[in-house]
Design an enzyme around this catalytic site. Structure first.
Site: not given
Ligand code: NAD
Ligand code: WQD
Length: 349
Positions: A36, A127, A156, A209, A188, A152
């Protein structure tokens, strides 16, 4: 037949909670392990409301080997969906040790315990960020993955490497029960469950965003800064491949099924999960205005460092091998985001 039991790490989080809904609705049993650190148990209470089914929540950190050992001793786990991780790009640049500790070391502990219990099926949340800054805007899985620009993203890429090495070790030792791993590279994610009961609940001011725009729409934030208006894109603003979180978690169920498809013979393989189509920041703003009927106050400012102009997935491999593609369009994504945001202006708080 008893249901297969899936361990969902990070299952209380944004994507994990939607995965729990999809798994329970598909007839799996679910055990969640979550510390959490970036979520609330309320999300899982709502998963139960949506599905009418129960799941087990273990409050623990995946770096806690003893806690994981207890989970695997108590539950006959069929496969692991590994979502647990820290995910804020900017924060990772100033707290690299914390990110590598949590994401990389956490995955090492998890895989060590899985191996001890001979549970060797894993779906990992990777990602598109692992592609770094390639010379193309359409990312396919055969691009190199050593270009991530921040801790980050590097965490990955490192985890992907570790998981590939586990699989290689099985080949070298001719393991009779090898690892079966799918690395899902998300583009995204946005949107929320159609009920409006679960969704993305970022801590503090959002970095991404979509949560930012929706908080402007709901009146919590005054103005969106659009990072850059002079990119070589359709309207000068950044273009990304937005994917509905419900489509995304369906991709995880498709991946789970693919592990059992002997014709695919998957040992450790990466798949993109994206729509294959990009939208600009201004197109996202216009969609929010259309769906919500509100005016989104925004201002174009300097580019954000580390951003690329445009990217979107080549989702062909997932279609061919996982039989998966996105089904929802931009308006669906914005409508569902808006239902969640307007019904829960303060998230789960
Ligand atoms: P999130 O932060 O909502 O969910 C991650 C969960 O993992 C949280 O509930 C957190 O409490 C739990 N957590 C973190 N570290 C932990 C640990 N050491 N032990 C136990 N629990 C732990 O994030 P999300 O958006 O649901 O992302 C889920 C996964 O997908 C992540 O690995 C993230 O890197 C990956 N991902 C997310 C996005 C995105 O944009 N949301 C994009 C690409 C990849
Ligand atoms: C999207 C677009 C910004 C915020 C990130 C991580 C990626 C993945 C998804 C986990 C871009 C623009 C954003 C704002 C803006 N996460 N923007 N004003 O950067 O594509 O990806 O989230 O794995 O690893 O890097 O997503 O939503 O931050 O941005 O103009 O306040 O919106 O420049 O063009 P991004 P984002």
């Amino acid at each position: 037949m008893t249901a297969q039991k899936i361990l969902v790490t990070g299952g209380a989080g944004y994507i994990g909670s939607h995965a729990c809904v999809a798994l329970l609705e598909a007839g799996y049993d679910v055990v969640v392990v979550d510390n959490l650190s970036n979520s609330r148990a309320e999300s899982l209470a709502r998963v139960k409301t949506i599905t009418g089914k129960t799941l087990t929540l273990v409050l623990a950190d995946i770096r806690d080997k003893q806690a994981l050992t207890e989970i695997f001793s108590e539950h006959k786990i069929y496969a692991v969906m590994h979502f647990a991780g820290l995910k804020a790009v900017g924060e990772s640049c100033v707290q690299p040790i914390r990110y590598y500790q949590n994401n990389v070391y956490g995955t090492l502990v998890l895989t060590e315990v899985m191996q001890e219990f001979a549970v060797k099926k894993m779906i990992f949340s990777s990602s598109a960020t692992v592609y770094g800054e390639p010379d193309t805007v359409k990312y396919s899985e055969d691009l190199p993955v050593f270009g991530a620009t921040n801790p980050y993203g590097k965490s990955k890429a490192m985890i992907e490497d570790i998981l590939r090495d586990l699989s290689t070790a099985d080949v070298l030792t001719k393991a009779s029960h090898p690892w079966e791993i799918i690395l899902l590279r998300y583009f995204n994610p946005m949107g929320a469950h159609q009920s409006g009961l679960i969704g993305e609940d970022p801590n503090g001011i959002p970095n991404n965003l979509v949560p930012y725009v929706s908080q402007v729409a709901v009146g919590k934030l005054a103005q969106l800064s659009v990072f850059g208006g002079d990119y070589p894109t359709i309207d000068g603003t950044g273009v990304r491949d937005y994917i509905h979180v419900v489509d995304l978690v369906k991709g995880h169920l498709a991946a789970l099924k693919a592990l059992d498809d002997s014709s695919l013979n998957i040992r450790c393989k990466a798949y993109n999960l994206g729509a294959g189509k990009g939208y600009s920041v201004l197109q996202i703003i216009a969609a929010f205005e259309r769906v919500t009927g509100k005016t989104i106050n925004y201002k174009i400012v300097e580019r954000r460092s580390g951003d690329v102009a445009e990217n979107y997935a080549d989702p062909g491999l997932a279609l061919r091998e996982l039989n998966w593609k996105t089904e929802k369009n931009l308006d669906d994504m914005v409508e569902d985001t808006w239902r969640w945001q307007s019904q829960n202006p303060n998230g789960y708080h």
